[in-house]
Design a protein around this motif. Structure first.
Motif, short mmCIF file in Angstrom:
data_model
loop_
_atom_site.label_atom_id
_atom_site.label_comp_id
_atom_site.label_asym_id
_atom_site.label_seq_id
_atom_site.Cartn_x
_atom_site.Cartn_y
_atom_site.Cartn_z
N ALA A 146 40.81 48.21 43.24
CA ALA A 146 40.77 46.82 43.65
C ALA A 146 41.50 46.64 44.98
O ALA A 146 42.65 47.02 45.13
CB ALA A 146 41.42 45.94 42.59
N PRO A 147 40.86 46.06 45.99
CA PRO A 147 41.52 45.80 47.27
C PRO A 147 42.57 44.72 47.10
O PRO A 147 42.55 43.96 46.14
CB PRO A 147 40.37 45.31 48.17
N PRO A 148 43.55 44.62 48.02
CA PRO A 148 44.61 43.62 47.90
C PRO A 148 44.10 42.21 47.70
O PRO A 148 44.66 41.45 46.94
CB PRO A 148 45.36 43.77 49.23
N ALA A 149 43.01 41.85 48.37
CA ALA A 149 42.49 40.48 48.24
C ALA A 149 42.09 40.19 46.81
O ALA A 149 42.20 39.06 46.33
CB ALA A 149 41.30 40.28 49.18
N ALA A 150 41.60 41.22 46.10
CA ALA A 150 41.15 41.02 44.72
C ALA A 150 42.32 40.83 43.78
O ALA A 150 42.13 40.41 42.65
CB ALA A 150 40.30 42.22 44.28
N ARG A 151 43.53 41.16 44.24
CA ARG A 151 44.69 41.05 43.37
C ARG A 151 45.44 39.74 43.58
O ARG A 151 46.49 39.53 43.00
CB ARG A 151 45.61 42.26 43.58
N ARG A 152 44.92 38.87 44.46
CA ARG A 152 45.53 37.56 44.61
C ARG A 152 45.15 36.69 43.42
O ARG A 152 44.16 36.94 42.75
CB ARG A 152 45.07 36.91 45.91
N ALA A 153 45.92 35.64 43.19
CA ALA A 153 45.62 34.73 42.10
C ALA A 153 44.19 34.20 42.23
O ALA A 153 43.76 33.84 43.33
CB ALA A 153 46.62 33.58 42.10
N GLU A 213 46.08 42.03 37.38
CA GLU A 213 45.51 42.45 38.66
C GLU A 213 45.72 41.38 39.74
O GLU A 213 45.78 41.69 40.93
CB GLU A 213 44.03 42.75 38.48
N ALA A 214 45.82 40.12 39.32
CA ALA A 214 46.04 39.04 40.28
C ALA A 214 47.50 38.92 40.68
O ALA A 214 47.84 38.14 41.58
CB ALA A 214 45.55 37.71 39.68
N GLY A 215 48.37 39.68 40.03
CA GLY A 215 49.78 39.62 40.36
C GLY A 215 50.50 38.42 39.78
O GLY A 215 51.60 38.07 40.20
N LEU A 216 49.90 37.76 38.78
CA LEU A 216 50.52 36.59 38.17
C LEU A 216 51.67 36.97 37.25
O LEU A 216 52.52 36.15 36.94
CB LEU A 216 49.49 35.79 37.38
N VAL A 217 51.65 38.22 36.78
CA VAL A 217 52.72 38.70 35.90
C VAL A 217 53.35 39.92 36.55
O VAL A 217 52.66 40.88 36.86
CB VAL A 217 52.18 39.06 34.50
N ALA A 218 54.64 39.87 36.77
CA ALA A 218 55.35 40.97 37.43
C ALA A 218 55.78 42.01 36.41
O ALA A 218 55.90 41.70 35.22
CB ALA A 218 56.57 40.44 38.18
N PRO A 219 56.01 43.25 36.81
CA PRO A 219 56.49 44.28 35.90
C PRO A 219 57.75 43.83 35.17
O PRO A 219 58.70 43.33 35.79
CB PRO A 219 56.77 45.47 36.81
N ARG A 220 57.70 43.97 33.83
CA ARG A 220 58.84 43.66 32.97
C ARG A 220 59.38 42.26 33.22
O ARG A 220 60.57 42.01 33.18
CB ARG A 220 59.98 44.67 33.18
#
Length: 221
Positions: A146-153, A213-220
């Motif tokens: 997934a490209p960075p743009a695809a990982r945005r909200a 993948e959207a980065g809405l939840v951060a690690p731990r």
């Protein structure tokens, strides 16, 4: 409503045990059995069951490839992976292939039947023994494809829906989401249903994938 089930496992004893167990229920009917992934794909196309319970390690086409082929057909059959191996890579690959659930064979048989019902109803389910590791896997390693743009909200959703998606990604139930956001359970359920439609998600498990993948939840988090 009777739930039509196909069992795919290269061990006849496993298939027989599950078949006998289903025979004692009023709402589950076994419409076919397969010993390989190729057989499973053909059988699903022929019988169009509600759920196929799929082993991962099978000769020839494995369960993950079979799951990918089944979900790619665009039908309504949902795939529930049932395996001895709860390795993180298997879990991730199974869900990537379109599976709606992942169970391990050391679970109680009644729990396996309950999982079939959950998946048939349109929800997703992951064995408790692998859920936490799966969440950490998604949080720590977004899909390399997934490209960075695809990982945005995701766009096209409201701020409230974004909040709900974040909580789904953390593994919260509708009741827990309602309590966290001070809304009713019915409203939480409506938000989840809208997310499924807007994001073209297969089920709740797919929403979890999208949230990470959207980065809405951060690690731990």
């Amino acid at each position: 409503m009777t739930i039509r089930v196909v069992f795919a496992d290269d061990q006849p004893l496993i298939r027989a045990g599950l078949r006998v167990l289903c025979a004692d229920t009023d709402d589950l009917a076994v419409v076919g059995e397969a010993g390989t992934g190729t057989e499973a794909v053909g059988l699903v196309r022929e019988t169009r069951p509600d759920v196929v319970v799929m082993d991962i390690r099978m000769p020839g086409m494995d369960g993950i490839e079979a799951a990918r082929a089944i979900t790619a057909d665009g039908g309504t059959t949902r795939v529930l992976m049932l395996t001895t191996f709860d390795d993180d890579e298997y879990v991730y690959a199974s869900l990537r292939a379109g599976a709606s659930g992942f169970l391990v064979k050391d679970m109680a048989l009644e729990d396996i039947l309950a999982a079939i019902r959950v998946v048939a109803a349109g929800d997703g389910l992951i064995a408790p023994s692998v859920t936490r590791r799966l969440i950490e896997e998604f949080a720590a390693r977004p899909s390399p494809a997934a490209p960075p743009a695809a990982r945005r909200a995701p766009g096209g959703i409201t701020e409230r829906e974004r909040e709900v998606l974040t909580l789904v990604g953390r593994g919260l139930s509708n009741g827990e989401i309602a309590a966290d956001l001070s809304i009713s359970v019915a409203t939480a359920k409506t938000h989840v249903a809208r997310l499924l439609t807007k994001l073209d998600a297969r089920d709740r498990v797919h929403l979890v994938i999208l949230a990470y993948e959207a980065g809405l939840v951060a690690p731990r988090e």
